[in-house]
Motif scaffolding. Structure first.
Motif, mmCIF file in Angstrom:
data_model
loop_
_atom_site.group_PDB
_atom_site.id
_atom_site.type_symbol
_atom_site.label_atom_id
_atom_site.label_comp_id
_atom_site.label_asym_id
_atom_site.label_seq_id
_atom_site.Cartn_x
_atom_site.Cartn_y
_atom_site.Cartn_z
ATOM 1 N N ILE A 1 6.077 4.004 16.740
ATOM 2 C CA ILE A 1 7.389 4.567 16.414
ATOM 3 C C ILE A 1 7.627 4.544 14.905
ATOM 4 C CG2 ILE A 1 9.872 4.348 16.773
ATOM 5 C CD1 ILE A 1 8.220 5.353 19.181
ATOM 6 N N PHE A 2 7.184 3.487 14.235
ATOM 7 C CA PHE A 2 7.268 3.445 12.773
ATOM 8 C C PHE A 2 6.562 4.668 12.198
ATOM 9 C CE2 PHE A 2 6.079 2.625 8.492
ATOM 10 C CZ PHE A 2 6.941 1.678 7.967
ATOM 11 N N GLY A 3 5.356 4.929 12.683
ATOM 12 C CA GLY A 3 4.568 6.047 12.165
ATOM 13 C C GLY A 3 5.242 7.387 12.386
ATOM 14 N N ILE A 4 5.816 7.588 13.572
ATOM 15 C CA ILE A 4 6.494 8.853 13.874
ATOM 16 C C ILE A 4 7.691 9.065 12.951
ATOM 17 C CG2 ILE A 4 7.865 10.063 15.620
ATOM 18 C CD1 ILE A 4 6.056 8.786 17.749
ATOM 19 N N VAL A 5 8.518 8.032 12.840
ATOM 20 C CA VAL A 5 9.742 8.157 12.027
ATOM 21 C C VAL A 5 9.399 8.337 10.550
ATOM 22 C CG1 VAL A 5 11.853 6.984 11.282
ATOM 23 C CG2 VAL A 5 11.122 6.839 13.675
ATOM 24 N N PHE A 6 8.482 7.516 10.050
ATOM 25 C CA PHE A 6 8.132 7.608 8.629
ATOM 26 C C PHE A 6 7.493 8.954 8.299
ATOM 27 C CE2 PHE A 6 5.019 6.995 5.160
ATOM 28 C CZ PHE A 6 5.913 6.731 4.135
ATOM 29 N N HIS A 7 6.622 9.445 9.166
ATOM 30 C CA HIS A 7 5.957 10.727 8.913
ATOM 31 C C HIS A 7 6.981 11.852 8.834
ATOM 32 C CE1 HIS A 7 3.477 14.310 9.620
ATOM 33 N NE2 HIS A 7 2.469 13.607 9.159
ATOM 34 N N PRO B 1 0.816 -1.226 0.000
ATOM 35 C CA PRO B 1 0.000 0.000 0.000
ATOM 36 C C PRO B 1 0.847 1.273 0.000
ATOM 37 C CG PRO B 1 0.113 -0.862 2.220
ATOM 38 C CD PRO B 1 0.929 -1.788 1.371
ATOM 39 N N LYS B 2 1.880 1.315 -0.796
ATOM 40 C CA LYS B 2 2.812 2.450 -0.825
ATOM 41 C C LYS B 2 2.097 3.781 -1.051
ATOM 42 C CE LYS B 2 6.569 4.332 -3.686
ATOM 43 N NZ LYS B 2 5.792 5.441 -4.225
ATOM 44 N N LYS B 3 1.324 3.875 -2.094
ATOM 45 C CA LYS B 3 0.658 5.129 -2.442
ATOM 46 C C LYS B 3 -0.290 5.592 -1.340
ATOM 47 C CE LYS B 3 2.406 5.791 -6.557
ATOM 48 N NZ LYS B 3 3.257 6.973 -6.852
ATOM 49 N N ILE B 4 -0.993 4.647 -0.761
ATOM 50 C CA ILE B 4 -1.964 4.986 0.293
ATOM 51 C C ILE B 4 -1.248 5.561 1.508
ATOM 52 C CG2 ILE B 4 -3.684 4.051 1.876
ATOM 53 C CD1 ILE B 4 -4.335 1.951 -0.242
ATOM 54 N N LEU B 5 -0.182 4.882 1.946
ATOM 55 C CA LEU B 5 0.540 5.339 3.137
ATOM 56 C C LEU B 5 1.211 6.687 2.903
ATOM 57 C CD1 LEU B 5 2.163 2.007 4.398
ATOM 58 C CD2 LEU B 5 0.168 3.187 5.306
ATOM 59 N N GLU B 6 1.751 6.887 1.700
ATOM 60 C CA GLU B 6 2.380 8.178 1.377
ATOM 61 C C GLU B 6 1.353 9.303 1.405
ATOM 62 O OE1 GLU B 6 6.187 7.233 -1.523
ATOM 63 O OE2 GLU B 6 4.173 7.269 -2.407
ATOM 64 N N ILE C 1 -1.588 9.427 2.975
ATOM 65 C CA ILE C 1 -2.083 9.669 4.334
ATOM 66 C C ILE C 1 -1.049 10.429 5.150
ATOM 67 C CG2 ILE C 1 -2.797 8.568 6.488
ATOM 68 C CD1 ILE C 1 -3.945 6.283 4.847
ATOM 69 N N ALA C 2 0.230 10.044 5.001
ATOM 70 C CA ALA C 2 1.297 10.702 5.760
ATOM 71 C C ALA C 2 1.416 12.181 5.388
ATOM 72 C CB ALA C 2 2.623 9.982 5.512
ATOM 73 N N ARG C 3 1.151 12.517 4.148
ATOM 74 C CA ARG C 3 1.270 13.907 3.707
ATOM 75 C C ARG C 3 0.058 14.753 4.070
ATOM 76 N NH1 ARG C 3 3.305 11.889 -2.226
ATOM 77 N NH2 ARG C 3 5.448 11.337 -1.630
ATOM 78 N N LEU D 1 -0.515 7.403 15.438
ATOM 79 C CA LEU D 1 -1.486 6.646 16.219
ATOM 80 C C LEU D 1 -2.273 5.703 15.317
ATOM 81 C CD1 LEU D 1 -2.561 6.286 19.093
ATOM 82 C CD2 LEU D 1 -4.303 8.014 18.585
ATOM 83 N N GLY D 2 -2.643 6.182 14.126
ATOM 84 C CA GLY D 2 -3.355 5.331 13.180
ATOM 85 C C GLY D 2 -2.504 4.155 12.734
ATOM 86 N N PHE D 3 -1.222 4.403 12.503
ATOM 87 C CA PHE D 3 -0.339 3.312 12.077
ATOM 88 C C PHE D 3 -0.116 2.324 13.217
ATOM 89 C CE2 PHE D 3 3.306 1.028 10.537
ATOM 90 C CZ PHE D 3 3.123 1.006 9.168
ATOM 91 N N ALA D 4 -0.159 2.796 14.454
ATOM 92 C CA ALA D 4 -0.023 1.895 15.604
ATOM 93 C C ALA D 4 -1.168 0.884 15.632
ATOM 94 C CB ALA D 4 0.012 2.703 16.903
ATOM 95 N N PHE D 5 -2.386 1.368 15.415
ATOM 96 C CA PHE D 5 -3.537 0.456 15.384
ATOM 97 C C PHE D 5 -3.523 -0.414 14.124
ATOM 98 C CE2 PHE D 5 -5.272 3.538 18.467
ATOM 99 C CZ PHE D 5 -5.703 2.647 19.438
#
Length: 251
Positions: A115-121, A61-66, A68-70, A79-83
């Motif tokens: 932590i993944f979500g924080i770093v990636f964002h 889901p590369k495009k979706i995650l990119e 949403i992050a933007r 928090l969303g990525f944690a769940f």
């Protein structure tokens, strides 16, 4: 795609480091030490399942995650990525633990995702692409931290590390610590060197333990060690014997 892989691999490793730390803290709070919470086993299997998670739930889901992050702030995204990570964990293997008392694994998955979500964002919303040297530096940091935890910390600060390292490393600390003591030594020094290992023993007792490749025998009287033998196990024609090692000189 290449830049996305750089960013997500860095986030993935930082998340994995957070997972390990979370499980250590949970194990210490519940069991009193990390080894009783199967920290070593969790690290091994988490590494395997996180590869699967990365391939299916991050790369696909590369495009979706990119997008949403933007479009979301760091708090909502992380928090969303944690769940998201927690749900993926339950679908892959976590359903086995739903009816067990071993609930720490769910915290592990949640904090990995957080932590993944924080770093990636943060990486995704910076205005420049990651260069190879930047990737190498950020990628190496959690790896270095992991090796400090497994190899260096037990050597430099064994009493501190004793309660927070996996079983195999804990047993190595036990072996090396026992070899530093001899008959006549103060038992309290041995007890302090292995925090949490001798509980409710008092000052007069005898004990022994048989491990996979190591065993010991200990007798304490009036808080003085009156007998201490330890060493590797040797199989002599079907009979397991202890090879008593000479005590090391204390530094």
């Amino acid at each position: 795609m290449k830049n996305y892989i750089y960013k997500t691999l860095i986030a993935h490793l930082f998340g994995f480091l957070a997972l390990i730390l979370t499980h250590i803290l949970w194990s210490v709070s519940v069991y009193g030490n990390a080894s009783s919470g199967d920290t070593g086993i969790i690290i091994f299997w988490a590494a395997i399942f996180l590869i699967l998670f990365y391939l299916v739930f991050v790369l696909v889901p590369k495009k979706i995650l990119e997008n949403i992050a933007r479009k979301t702030n760091i708090y909502i995204f992380s928090l969303g990525f944690a769940f998201y990570a927690l749900l993926a964990f339950i679908l892959m293997i976590g359903w086995i633990f739903l009816n067990s008392t071993f609930k720490g694994v769910f915290l592990d998955a949640f904090f990995y995702g957080l932590i993944f979500g924080i770093v990636f964002h943060k990486l995704e919303n910076q205005n420049k692409k990651l260069r190879v040297k930047d990737f190498a530096l950020l990628f190496s940091l959690p790896i270095i931290a992991f090796f400090i935890y497994i190899l260096i910390l037990p050597k430099l600060f064994p009493p501190f590390a004793f309660k927070i390292v996996p079983k195999q490393t804990k047993e190595q600390i036990l072996k090396e610590t026992f070899r530093k003591f001899k008959k006549g030594d103060d038992f309290n020094e041995l007890k302090n060197a292995l925090p949490g290992y001798f509980v409710n023993t008092g000052c007069d007792f005898s004990t022994s333990a048989l491990m996979e490749d190591f065993q010991y025998s200990l007798v304490v009287e009036n808080c003085r060690i009156t007998k201490i033998e330890s060493g590797p196990r040797k199989n002599n024609k079907g009979i397991t014997e202890m090879v008593v090692e000479t005590p090391l000189k204390k530094e």
